[in-house]
Design a protein around this motif. Structure first.
Motif, PDB file in Angstrom:
ATOM      1  N   THR A 250       0.855  -1.190   0.000  1.00  0.00           N
ATOM      2  CA  THR A 250       0.000   0.000   0.000  1.00  0.00           C
ATOM      3  C   THR A 250       0.881   1.226   0.000  1.00  0.00           C
ATOM      4  O   THR A 250       1.785   1.348   0.845  1.00  0.00           O
ATOM      5  N   ILE A 251       0.631   2.115  -0.951  1.00  0.00           N
ATOM      6  CA  ILE A 251       1.342   3.386  -1.023  1.00  0.00           C
ATOM      7  C   ILE A 251       0.314   4.478  -0.826  1.00  0.00           C
ATOM      8  O   ILE A 251      -0.624   4.625  -1.619  1.00  0.00           O
ATOM      9  N   ARG A 252       0.468   5.262   0.236  1.00  0.00           N
ATOM     10  CA  ARG A 252      -0.509   6.285   0.578  1.00  0.00           C
ATOM     11  C   ARG A 252       0.146   7.662   0.474  1.00  0.00           C
ATOM     12  O   ARG A 252       1.242   7.894   1.005  1.00  0.00           O
ATOM     13  N   LEU A 253      -0.551   8.538  -0.245  1.00  0.00           N
ATOM     14  CA  LEU A 253      -0.124   9.928  -0.372  1.00  0.00           C
ATOM     15  C   LEU A 253      -1.261  10.793   0.154  1.00  0.00           C
ATOM     16  O   LEU A 253      -2.295  10.945  -0.490  1.00  0.00           O
ATOM     17  N   GLY A 254      -1.082  11.328   1.330  1.00  0.00           N
ATOM     18  CA  GLY A 254      -2.145  12.087   1.963  1.00  0.00           C
ATOM     19  C   GLY A 254      -2.105  13.561   1.613  1.00  0.00           C
ATOM     20  O   GLY A 254      -1.088  14.096   1.145  1.00  0.00           O
ATOM     21  N   ASN A 255      -3.294  14.231   1.794  1.00  0.00           N
ATOM     22  CA  ASN A 255      -3.415  15.678   1.590  1.00  0.00           C
ATOM     23  C   ASN A 255      -3.076  16.113   0.171  1.00  0.00           C
ATOM     24  O   ASN A 255      -2.520  17.185  -0.053  1.00  0.00           O
ATOM     25  N   LEU A 256      -3.433  15.274  -0.813  1.00  0.00           N
ATOM     26  CA  LEU A 256      -3.254  15.680  -2.212  1.00  0.00           C
ATOM     27  C   LEU A 256      -4.466  16.483  -2.671  1.00  0.00           C
ATOM     28  O   LEU A 256      -5.608  16.170  -2.325  1.00  0.00           O
ATOM     29  N   PRO A 257      -4.253  17.530  -3.454  1.00  0.00           N
ATOM     30  CA  PRO A 257      -5.403  18.297  -3.976  1.00  0.00           C
ATOM     31  C   PRO A 257      -6.217  17.462  -4.959  1.00  0.00           C
ATOM     32  O   PRO A 257      -5.681  16.593  -5.657  1.00  0.00           O
ATOM     33  N   VAL A 258      -7.513  17.747  -5.005  1.00  0.00           N
ATOM     34  CA  VAL A 258      -8.429  17.003  -5.876  1.00  0.00           C
ATOM     35  C   VAL A 258      -8.894  17.919  -6.998  1.00  0.00           C
ATOM     36  O   VAL A 258      -9.370  19.039  -6.748  1.00  0.00           O
ATOM     37  N   GLY A 259      -8.738  17.475  -8.220  1.00  0.00           N
ATOM     38  CA  GLY A 259      -9.201  18.223  -9.374  1.00  0.00           C
ATOM     39  C   GLY A 259     -10.662  17.877  -9.712  1.00  0.00           C
ATOM     40  O   GLY A 259     -11.319  17.090  -9.026  1.00  0.00           O
ATOM     41  N   SER A 260     -11.196  18.497 -10.742  1.00  0.00           N
ATOM     42  CA  SER A 260     -12.586  18.269 -11.176  1.00  0.00           C
ATOM     43  C   SER A 260     -12.608  17.693 -12.580  1.00  0.00           C
ATOM     44  O   SER A 260     -11.676  17.881 -13.360  1.00  0.00           O
ATOM     45  N   PHE A 261     -13.707  17.001 -12.895  1.00  0.00           N
ATOM     46  CA  PHE A 261     -13.895  16.386 -14.219  1.00  0.00           C
ATOM     47  C   PHE A 261     -15.141  16.997 -14.841  1.00  0.00           C
ATOM     48  O   PHE A 261     -16.251  16.810 -14.338  1.00  0.00           O
ATOM     49  N   SER A 262     -14.949  17.760 -15.913  1.00  0.00           N
ATOM     50  CA  SER A 262     -16.047  18.531 -16.512  1.00  0.00           C
ATOM     51  C   SER A 262     -16.946  17.713 -17.417  1.00  0.00           C
ATOM     52  O   SER A 262     -18.049  18.118 -17.726  1.00  0.00           O
ATOM     53  N   ALA A 263     -16.494  16.561 -17.852  1.00  0.00           N
ATOM     54  CA  ALA A 263     -17.312  15.780 -18.796  1.00  0.00           C
ATOM     55  C   ALA A 263     -18.549  15.238 -18.129  1.00  0.00           C
ATOM     56  O   ALA A 263     -19.589  15.079 -18.755  1.00  0.00           O
ATOM     57  N   ALA A 264     -18.511  14.951 -16.871  1.00  0.00           N
ATOM     58  CA  ALA A 264     -19.680  14.415 -16.162  1.00  0.00           C
ATOM     59  C   ALA A 264     -19.898  15.259 -14.936  1.00  0.00           C
ATOM     60  O   ALA A 264     -19.252  15.038 -13.900  1.00  0.00           O
ATOM     61  N   PRO A 265     -20.785  16.263 -15.024  1.00  0.00           N
ATOM     62  CA  PRO A 265     -21.017  17.114 -13.871  1.00  0.00           C
ATOM     63  C   PRO A 265     -21.599  16.335 -12.722  1.00  0.00           C
ATOM     64  O   PRO A 265     -22.407  15.426 -12.900  1.00  0.00           O
ATOM     65  N   PRO A 266     -21.166  16.653 -11.515  1.00  0.00           N
ATOM     66  CA  PRO A 266     -21.653  15.902 -10.360  1.00  0.00           C
ATOM     67  C   PRO A 266     -23.115  16.159 -10.110  1.00  0.00           C
ATOM     68  O   PRO A 266     -23.623  17.249 -10.337  1.00  0.00           O
ATOM     69  N   SER A 267     -23.848  15.166  -9.692  1.00  0.00           N
ATOM     70  CA  SER A 267     -25.274  15.259  -9.392  1.00  0.00           C
ATOM     71  C   SER A 267     -25.474  15.108  -7.902  1.00  0.00           C
ATOM     72  O   SER A 267     -24.822  14.267  -7.258  1.00  0.00           O
ATOM     73  N   SER A 268     -26.369  15.924  -7.381  1.00  0.00           N
ATOM     74  CA  SER A 268     -26.612  15.877  -5.940  1.00  0.00           C
ATOM     75  C   SER A 268     -27.247  14.575  -5.511  1.00  0.00           C
ATOM     76  O   SER A 268     -27.050  14.113  -4.405  1.00  0.00           O
ATOM     77  N   SER A 269     -28.092  13.992  -6.416  1.00  0.00           N
ATOM     78  CA  SER A 269     -28.755  12.740  -6.070  1.00  0.00           C
ATOM     79  C   SER A 269     -27.950  11.510  -6.439  1.00  0.00           C
ATOM     80  O   SER A 269     -28.293  10.405  -6.053  1.00  0.00           O
ATOM     81  N   GLY A 270     -26.851  11.696  -7.231  1.00  0.00           N
ATOM     82  CA  GLY A 270     -26.056  10.548  -7.674  1.00  0.00           C
ATOM     83  C   GLY A 270     -25.108  10.071  -6.593  1.00  0.00           C
ATOM     84  O   GLY A 270     -24.912  10.707  -5.551  1.00  0.00           O
ATOM     85  N   PRO A 271     -24.475   8.933  -6.824  1.00  0.00           N
ATOM     86  CA  PRO A 271     -23.535   8.391  -5.839  1.00  0.00           C
ATOM     87  C   PRO A 271     -22.273   9.270  -5.724  1.00  0.00           C
ATOM     88  O   PRO A 271     -21.864   9.907  -6.695  1.00  0.00           O
ATOM     89  N   GLN A 272     -21.637   9.294  -4.553  1.00  0.00           N
ATOM     90  CA  GLN A 272     -20.434  10.094  -4.297  1.00  0.00           C
ATOM     91  C   GLN A 272     -19.219   9.439  -4.951  1.00  0.00           C
ATOM     92  O   GLN A 272     -19.095   8.217  -4.969  1.00  0.00           O
ATOM     93  N   GLN A 273     -18.340  10.258  -5.503  1.00  0.00           N
ATOM     94  CA  GLN A 273     -17.142   9.753  -6.178  1.00  0.00           C
ATOM     95  C   GLN A 273     -16.186   9.150  -5.156  1.00  0.00           C
ATOM     96  O   GLN A 273     -15.822   9.796  -4.170  1.00  0.00           O
ATOM     97  N   THR A 274     -15.775   7.896  -5.357  1.00  0.00           N
ATOM     98  CA  THR A 274     -14.865   7.202  -4.440  1.00  0.00           C
ATOM     99  C   THR A 274     -13.588   6.725  -5.116  1.00  0.00           C
ATOM    100  O   THR A 274     -12.670   6.297  -4.427  1.00  0.00           O
ATOM    101  N   VAL A 275     -13.532   6.804  -6.429  1.00  0.00           N
ATOM    102  CA  VAL A 275     -12.348   6.344  -7.165  1.00  0.00           C
ATOM    103  C   VAL A 275     -11.706   7.556  -7.827  1.00  0.00           C
ATOM    104  O   VAL A 275     -12.393   8.328  -8.513  1.00  0.00           O
ATOM    105  N   TYR A 276     -10.390   7.701  -7.612  1.00  0.00           N
ATOM    106  CA  TYR A 276      -9.665   8.826  -8.188  1.00  0.00           C
ATOM    107  C   TYR A 276      -8.448   8.323  -8.942  1.00  0.00           C
ATOM    108  O   TYR A 276      -7.956   7.202  -8.734  1.00  0.00           O
TER     109      TYR A 276
END
Length: 307
Positions: A250-276
């Motif tokens: 296991t290689i863990r890199l903590g406190n990395l900034p998270v970018g956004s993906f414009s092709a699929a806008p996040p939905s409030s009712s959709g599932p939360q993103q867990t894979v990066y």
């Protein structure tokens, strides 16, 4: 008649002299004493008695000094003259310089050199010039020489050596028991640094940077514990001709900034993103981007520009 006068006078003188010798003496004879009498005799006896008393006192003092100083045929007091040299027993004091070739103690006792101020040992050459000096004082021990060595008692192996150019430690292990560790003002060159069993090894530079370099690589290993590298500003892992290989379950890199993906806008009712997806900027910065069907690292360039 004038011619018979000398002869007649001579005969008369002879007869007169002969008669005088046979005549009885009527006066008392005078005797003159021979010797020393009176006050001269008493003074002589006094000086003879004084000389006798002085001789007896000198003899008694000589016998007393011989007894007190313990004079024998082998020496005096604690000093004994043997075939190997001079032997001193007990505590001896020297008020003037002592010049000897060798000083050693008995096999069953140590050799102690004691002074109220300090003990100084000097070595000189044939010209009388000082070539080496060892001074043991109340607070410090100073050695002035071209080269200082400490050897083992068994095989004579050099344990410590110091001269103007370098200091060599020949022991199998260098152990520093101070709570603050070892402080080096300049670089340290060693093939191996290891902590005591069940103890942590810590290399720290409180105010500056810590640099480890080797022409064939630097290996940092923790066989039974964790390996931590922390810094306040930047941590650089650089390989000029090879690669940086991280091999772990296991290689863990903590406190990395998270970018956004414009092709699929996040939905409030959709599932939360867990894979990066882990992305790297051209300048070496790492950031996370929401994972998609394809790579999403190119769509989040703001992380590389502003962070």
């Amino acid at each position: 008649m004038m011619s018979f006068t000398p002869l007649q006078m001579t005969r008369e003188q002879y007869i007169l002299a002969t008669q005088q010798n046979h005549l009885p003496r009527t006066e008392n004879p005078q005797f003159y004493p021979v010797g020393i009498y009176g006050w001269r005799k008493r003074c002589l006896y006094f000086f003879v008695l004084l000389l006798l008393v002085t001789a007896i006192v000198n003899l008694a003092m000589t016998i007393w000094i011989l007894k007190v100083m313990n004079f024998t045929v082998d020496g005096m007091g604690n000093l004994r003259v043997t075939k190997e040299g001079i032997r001193l027993e007990g505590i001896s004091e020297f008020l003037l310089p002592l010049y000897v070739k060798e000083i050693h103690s008995r096999k069953d006792s140590p050799l102690i050199l004691q002074s109220d101020r300090n003990v100084t040992l000097n070595a000189r050459n044939a010209l009388g010039q000082l070539t080496g000096q060892l001074t043991v004082g109340a607070d410090t021990v100073e050695a002035q020489c071209k080269k200082f060595e400490v050897r083992a008692s068994g095989g004579g192996r050099v344990l410590f050596s110091a001269n103007e150019e370098e200091i060599t430690i020949g022991a199998d292990r260098l152990k520093i028991t101070g709570t603050e560790g070892a402080v080096f003002g300049h670089s340290v060159e060693t093939p191996h640094i290891r902590a005591e069993p069940s103890q942590d090894l810590k290399l720290e530079s409180p105010t500056r940077s810590l640099i480890m370099e080797a022409p064939r690589g630097v290996q940092v290993s923790a066989a039974a514990g964790d390996l931590k590298a922390t810094c306040r500003k930047e941590l650089h892992l650089q390989s000029t001709e090879g690669e940086i290989f991280l091999n772990a379950d296991t290689i863990r890199l903590g406190n990395l900034p998270v970018g956004s993906f414009s092709a699929a806008p996040p939905s409030s009712s959709g599932p939360q993103q867990t894979v990066y997806e882990l992305c790297a900027c051209p300048n070496g910065k790492l950031y996370l981007s929401p994972a998609g069907v394809g790579s999403t690292c190119h769509s989040s360039s703001s992380i590389c520009l502003w962070h």
